[in-house]
Design an enzyme around this catalytic site. Sequence first.
Site, PDB file in Angstrom:
ATOM      1  N   ARG A 105     -14.235   3.384  -1.169  1.00 49.09           N
ATOM      2  CA  ARG A 105     -13.236   4.274  -0.595  1.00 49.09           C
ATOM      3  C   ARG A 105     -12.331   4.782  -1.712  1.00 49.09           C
ATOM      4  O   ARG A 105     -11.741   3.984  -2.445  1.00 49.09           O
ATOM      5  CB  ARG A 105     -12.405   3.517   0.451  1.00 49.09           C
ATOM      6  N   HIS A 150      -3.802  10.654  -0.159  1.00 46.68           N
ATOM      7  CA  HIS A 150      -3.216   9.355  -0.496  1.00 46.68           C
ATOM      8  C   HIS A 150      -1.973   9.617  -1.363  1.00 46.68           C
ATOM      9  O   HIS A 150      -1.932   9.263  -2.530  1.00 46.68           O
ATOM     10  CB  HIS A 150      -4.243   8.469  -1.206  1.00 46.68           C
ATOM     11  N   GLU A 195      -1.851   5.756   5.327  1.00 46.08           N
ATOM     12  CA  GLU A 195      -0.543   5.148   5.565  1.00 46.08           C
ATOM     13  C   GLU A 195       0.592   6.119   5.850  1.00 46.08           C
ATOM     14  O   GLU A 195       1.480   6.330   5.005  1.00 46.08           O
ATOM     15  CB  GLU A 195      -0.159   4.232   4.386  1.00 46.08           C
ATOM     16  N   ASN A 337      -4.899  -0.806   7.085  1.00 44.53           N
ATOM     17  CA  ASN A 337      -4.520  -1.408   5.808  1.00 44.53           C
ATOM     18  C   ASN A 337      -3.640  -2.597   6.136  1.00 44.53           C
ATOM     19  O   ASN A 337      -2.578  -2.436   6.744  1.00 44.53           O
ATOM     20  CB  ASN A 337      -3.743  -0.425   4.933  1.00 44.53           C
ATOM     21  N   TYR A 339      -1.852  -6.346   4.804  1.00 36.04           N
ATOM     22  CA  TYR A 339      -1.509  -7.214   3.677  1.00 36.04           C
ATOM     23  C   TYR A 339      -0.795  -8.495   4.065  1.00 36.04           C
ATOM     24  O   TYR A 339      -1.046  -9.543   3.505  1.00 36.04           O
ATOM     25  CB  TYR A 339      -0.648  -6.442   2.661  1.00 36.04           C
ATOM     26  N   GLU A 407      -7.946  -1.388   3.593  1.00 33.32           N
ATOM     27  CA  GLU A 407      -7.314  -2.030   2.429  1.00 33.32           C
ATOM     28  C   GLU A 407      -6.909  -3.442   2.806  1.00 33.32           C
ATOM     29  O   GLU A 407      -6.450  -3.684   3.933  1.00 33.32           O
ATOM     30  CB  GLU A 407      -6.025  -1.310   1.978  1.00 33.32           C
TER      31      GLU A 407
END
Length: 515
Positions: A105, A150, A195, A337, A339, A407
Amino acid sequence: MSLAQSPSKMRFLLYIGLIIAGCNAQQKQERRFPDDFIFGTATASYQIEGGWNADGKGENIWDRMTHTQPHVIKDYSNGDIAADSYNNYKRDVEMMRELGLDAYRFSLSWSRILPNGLSYKINEAGVTFYNNYINEMLKYNITPIVTLYHWDLPQKLQDLGGFINPLFPEWFEDYARVAYENFGDRVKHWITFNEPREICYEGYGWTTKAPLLNATGIGTYYCAKYLLLAHASAYKAYVNDFKATQNGECGITISVNWFGPLTDSADDEYAAELKRQAEWGLYANPIFSEDGSFPKELSEVVAKKSLEQGYKKSRMPELSDEEKKYIRGSSDFFGVNHYTGAYVSAEDNKGNYITPSLLADIDVGSYVPPEWLSSASTWLKLSPNSLYNSLTHLHNKYRNVKFYITENGWSTTPDSGLIDDDRVLYYRTALNTLLDAMEAGVDVKGYMAWSLMDNFEWMEGYKERFGLYHVNFEDPARTRTPRKSAFIYKQILKTRVIDPNYEPATLTMWIDEGH
Ligand SMILES: *[C@@H]1O[C@H](CO)[C@@H](O)[C@H](O)[C@H]1NC(C)=O
């Protein structure tokens, strides 16, 4: 079989039963990712490419900000050269082959293709660069997954207001069409935006991403509206004019960290829900929910506070019924995404907000247990089960949605070397909870580790490293060297199993047959 069993037959059946139970137990230990599950890594144009003004590329908002206000970046650095993937793209693809990736990606730099943002002038050298990158991947059966945006908006469009200009959806659709026309014969997975929260809240509503607009009370909400319309326009352009011939899919990637209530009180539950709505619901609800509106509780608090503050109407703009209909359902998948996570409280650890903003609007506190393992980034802790909690929550909230993890990753410090056991622990933990979520019925098609290699980490410059490969930024060649985590990831991809005890015999990389 007769009902009257002889004792020896009974023992035999018991023995068979034990074998079956034993196999199940072993399967439990050796849970596999399906063979068609797509493993990859992710990157972003500004963070890796360099070539900031090469061959006709136009200026973007990160070029402008880092060149005119270098002090906003922790180490006064920028992405002028970064990992120099503009010149090292063949080495990048070689690393993908070393890891045995199914997919990669990456994002297109809008101003490399359209120097001033508008589609009447195409920079052929930019198109050639991406053709070379894509063709090199396809030579080795690596599937390109392309993000259109992005964070590197052409500066000329920012000068016209960027995401806040009602013409923004048209500009973005025109750019998307150029990408589909030039690359869609080979690219079958498109992501419109990466995002929205980081674009709108951090870039427009605050000062932690370009263009540092700091329009605290309104920036996030206005940006959200036009971003959603732009996303839907690019999606519809694909569906109406390209999908039939190109046979691909188009979706969006939203950052979804997990926010659960600190206690099980109704107030904390409500606070956590507000936080989730402010973080991702603002962008996900109009696309994935059945009514297609901005989230209810968040809309209510913003409207109420706006009136109290003397505004004539809510600082959050409306979506008309026509706009809701336009945006609703405009995604073939939900790119997540993910985290980390935090606990949310209605009372504890709250900020002291003076001016109106998204955070002042929700006015909740957040709590991170001190025992959670810390990365090199202040915001990134190893939060157990946060990926599982996020995915099962989204799965229950939005029906029949297909997910990709676009991600997930962990940062270390620049001097932490190649033995990155913390990153290995993080990936193993995340992938195990991903399997838990899949076993619980969540439809996840793929997983992209962030990141293939160290890169320009936005406001943190080169001070935080997310790479499976270390990049030497002192070296003009930007030499890439695999970390231990690269070997662990390679082994998981190859076997489709997370072996908690696997240790690479050496840190010397190789390419397996077929890649
Ligand atoms: C952003 O705006 C807020 C609220 O008006 C202000 O307190 C803050 O100092 C501003 N930040 C910067 C970096 O200008």
